[in-house]
Design a protein around this motif. Structure first.
Motif, PDB file in Angstrom:
ATOM      1  N   LYS A 182       9.072  -1.106   6.075  1.00  7.14           N
ATOM      2  CA  LYS A 182       8.573   0.179   5.570  1.00  7.14           C
ATOM      3  C   LYS A 182       9.698   0.922   4.878  1.00  7.14           C
ATOM      4  O   LYS A 182      10.835   0.923   5.341  1.00  7.14           O
TER       5      LYS A 182
ATOM      6  N   SER B 250      -0.018  -4.204   4.858  1.00  9.26           N
ATOM      7  CA  SER B 250      -1.026  -4.356   5.901  1.00  9.26           C
ATOM      8  C   SER B 250      -1.724  -5.691   5.696  1.00  9.26           C
ATOM      9  O   SER B 250      -1.970  -6.118   4.559  1.00  9.26           O
TER      10      SER B 250
ATOM     11  N   HIS C 110       1.114   5.546   0.700  1.00  7.53           N
ATOM     12  CA  HIS C 110       0.625   6.824   1.200  1.00  7.53           C
ATOM     13  C   HIS C 110       1.471   7.939   0.578  1.00  7.53           C
ATOM     14  O   HIS C 110       2.697   7.829   0.532  1.00  7.53           O
TER      15      HIS C 110
ATOM     16  N   PRO D 120      -0.746  12.209   5.177  1.00  9.79           N
ATOM     17  CA  PRO D 120      -0.590  11.094   4.228  1.00  9.79           C
ATOM     18  C   PRO D 120      -1.926  10.698   3.605  1.00  9.79           C
ATOM     19  O   PRO D 120      -2.929  10.554   4.305  1.00  9.79           O
ATOM     20  N   HIS D 121      -1.923  10.533   2.307  1.00 10.51           N
ATOM     21  CA  HIS D 121      -3.126  10.177   1.555  1.00 10.51           C
ATOM     22  C   HIS D 121      -2.948   8.766   1.004  1.00 10.51           C
ATOM     23  O   HIS D 121      -2.017   8.497   0.246  1.00 10.51           O
ATOM     24  N   LEU D 122      -3.844   7.838   1.388  1.00 17.72           N
ATOM     25  CA  LEU D 122      -3.763   6.454   0.926  1.00 17.72           C
ATOM     26  C   LEU D 122      -4.231   6.382  -0.517  1.00 17.72           C
ATOM     27  O   LEU D 122      -5.367   6.749  -0.839  1.00 17.72           O
TER      28      LEU D 122
ATOM     29  N   THR E 236       5.203   6.803   1.469  1.00 13.14           N
ATOM     30  CA  THR E 236       5.431   5.803   2.508  1.00 13.14           C
ATOM     31  C   THR E 236       4.904   4.473   1.981  1.00 13.14           C
ATOM     32  O   THR E 236       3.715   4.345   1.667  1.00 13.14           O
TER      33      THR E 236
ATOM     34  N   ARG F 210       0.845  -1.196   0.000  1.00 12.69           N
ATOM     35  CA  ARG F 210       0.000   0.000   0.000  1.00 12.69           C
ATOM     36  C   ARG F 210       0.877   1.241   0.000  1.00 12.69           C
ATOM     37  O   ARG F 210       2.029   1.217   0.470  1.00 12.69           O
TER      38      ARG F 210
ATOM     39  N   ASP G  23      -4.695  -6.039   3.331  1.00 12.06           N
ATOM     40  CA  ASP G  23      -4.512  -5.900   1.882  1.00 12.06           C
ATOM     41  C   ASP G  23      -4.170  -7.205   1.183  1.00 12.06           C
ATOM     42  O   ASP G  23      -3.912  -7.221  -0.021  1.00 12.06           O
TER      43      ASP G  23
ATOM     44  N   ARG H 109      -3.505  -1.174  -4.890  1.00 13.08           N
ATOM     45  CA  ARG H 109      -2.604  -2.040  -4.130  1.00 13.08           C
ATOM     46  C   ARG H 109      -1.688  -2.743  -5.125  1.00 13.08           C
ATOM     47  O   ARG H 109      -2.127  -3.157  -6.203  1.00 13.08           O
TER      48      ARG H 109
END
Length: 425
Positions: free
Chosen positions: A380, A413, A202, A250-252, A409, A200, A416, A256
């Motif tokens: 990460k 998760s 961000h 942060p915007h997701l 970033t 994922r 996902d 994916r």
């Protein structure tokens, strides 16, 4: 000194390979056998969406549709380019017949079916279906997976042209023509679930646009690609009211990644300048040909080819090692092949492993730019762009603008995971 001690010196464990990092020996990776959950009760979906690829024949038709070319004109144009019209039509017909076989097999079991082209595949199709079948190759499977966010919705890949497509993410090729047998095994529970980890993303900062540019149905020139990003940026700013594509939080992103993320300048001949932080470590300035971050699924794909060694390179290193150490290192073809294979196999890890593998392509190292780790595993990875005209490309099919000031970033998760099927031959 015999060959066996040398192998032990070079290879620790069954497949692990040691690498030198600043004079220290670092274990790259010991691959884990792919394991899936135990057999269980079967499943029979009520509604299945079959997403089909665009064949090369269809693509060529679409390219010249607006030019008003006839089929005969298309034949001549393809011949001028060195392509065979009859060959493309034959592959198209093979794919079409195999899709029809899948659909009829499903309908015979009383399953409701919707057939959609790649360009028609959207969130509404995903919501409607209990299960989604990717009818094509690995590229189609990646597209299908990119829009499935629920780990409870199975995705099954069927290779519709196994003679021309590898299909690593699809069922074994014999089920292309024996799909009813695959359905029977699904119903009886004679399969295993494989929960493939995904990445994922961000985004925050400036120079970003969370609206994706879809590359699957387009063969864009650099100018067209840049124009597409400019248009989506303007649309995004009007819709969100953001100034210059700036996000303070942060915007997701709405995608994916099943295989890999690649970050770099759009013009490949231009070096990519960025800063990278691994597992919240210090930021490090980098200038390279780009950055790849993959999953276990993607470790067999582009990442593997970025990092694999050729036998020629291994032979030359072994010769230097023999000269420097005085060890009796065998340089016969069998030994060189063994060491090469051990190293290359160590690059592959399980699709279920919840870890990222990053690779810095061709890093530039001087007094300004360093590269303490050219590749490695992480939970990460954070990247701050210092690029001029860069993109972040997801699974080779979705592109996001990623210019100076943007921060990505990259993580994983549990929610996902992609639910896929392991079916033995």
């Amino acid at each position: 000194m015999s060959g066996r001690p040398v192998v032990n010196f070079l290879c620790r464990g069954s497949r692990a390979v040691t690498l030198l990092y600043g004079g220290c020996v670092r274990l790259l990776h010991t691959p884990v056998r792919i394991t899936a959950t135990q057999p269980h009760a079967g499943f029979k979906p009520a509604k299945v969406a079959v997403v089909t690829k665009t064949t090369r024949y269809e693509f060529e038709q679409q390219r010249y549709r607006y030019a008003g070319l006839s089929e005969e004109d298309l034949k001549q144009l393809l011949a001028m380019k060195g392509s065979s019209y009859s060959g493309l039509l034959e592959r198209h017909n093979i794919h079409t017949r195999n899709v029809e076989h899948i659909v009829k097999s499903l309908q015979k079991e009383g399953i409701e079916v919707r057939v959609v082209k790649r360009g028609e595949y959207d969130e509404e199709v995903v919501r409607w279906a209990d299960t989604i079948i990717s009818a094509g190759g690995d590229g189609t499977m990646l597209l299908v997976a990119s829009k499935v966010f629920s780990k409870d919705k199975p995705v099954v890949g069927v290779n519709t042209d196994p003679e021309r497509s590898e299909g690593h993410l699809c069922l074994p090729v014999r089920y292309t023509h024996a799909f009813p047998e695959a359905l029977e095994k699904f119903c009886r529970g004679e399969f295993r679930w494989l929960w493939r980890q995904r990445i994922r993303l961000h985004l925050e900062g400036t120079g970003i646009n969370p609206t994706p540019v879809d590359l699957h149905e387009q063969q864009l020139s650099l100018e067209q690609h840049n124009q597409a990003h400019r248009i989506t940026t303007l649309e995004s700013q009007r819709r969100t009211g953001t100034l210059n594509g700036s996000f303070s939080k942060p915007h997701l992103l709405p995608v994916r990644s099943l295989n890999e993320i690649f970050i770099g300048e759009s013009l490949s001949s231009r070096a990519s300048y960025y800063e990278i932080s691994v597992d919240d470590g210090p930021w490090e300035k980098q200038k390279s040909s780009g950055l790849s971050i993959c999953t276990g699924t993607g470790s067999k794909a582009w990442s593997y080819n970025i990092n694999k060694l050729a036998e020629q390179a291994v032979e030359e290193v072994l010769k230097i090692g023999k000269l420097q150490t005085g060890l009796d290192i065998p340089l016969n073809r069998e030994f060189i092949e063994k060491v090469t294979d051990e190293y290359n196999e160590s690059l592959v890890f399980s699709p279920e492993d919840r870890q990222l593998f990053f690779s810095i392509r061709e890093p530039i190292v001087n007094r300004v730019f360093s590269s303490s780790r050219q590749r490695g595993f992480a939970n990460k990875v954070c990247v701050r762009s210092r690029c001029w005209d860069a993109c972040m490309v997801v699974d080779g099919g979705t592109s996001f603008e990623f210019n100076d000031g943007a921060i990505a970033t990259i993580s994983m998760s549990e929610e996902d995971q992609l639910r896929t099927v392991v079916l033995e031959n």
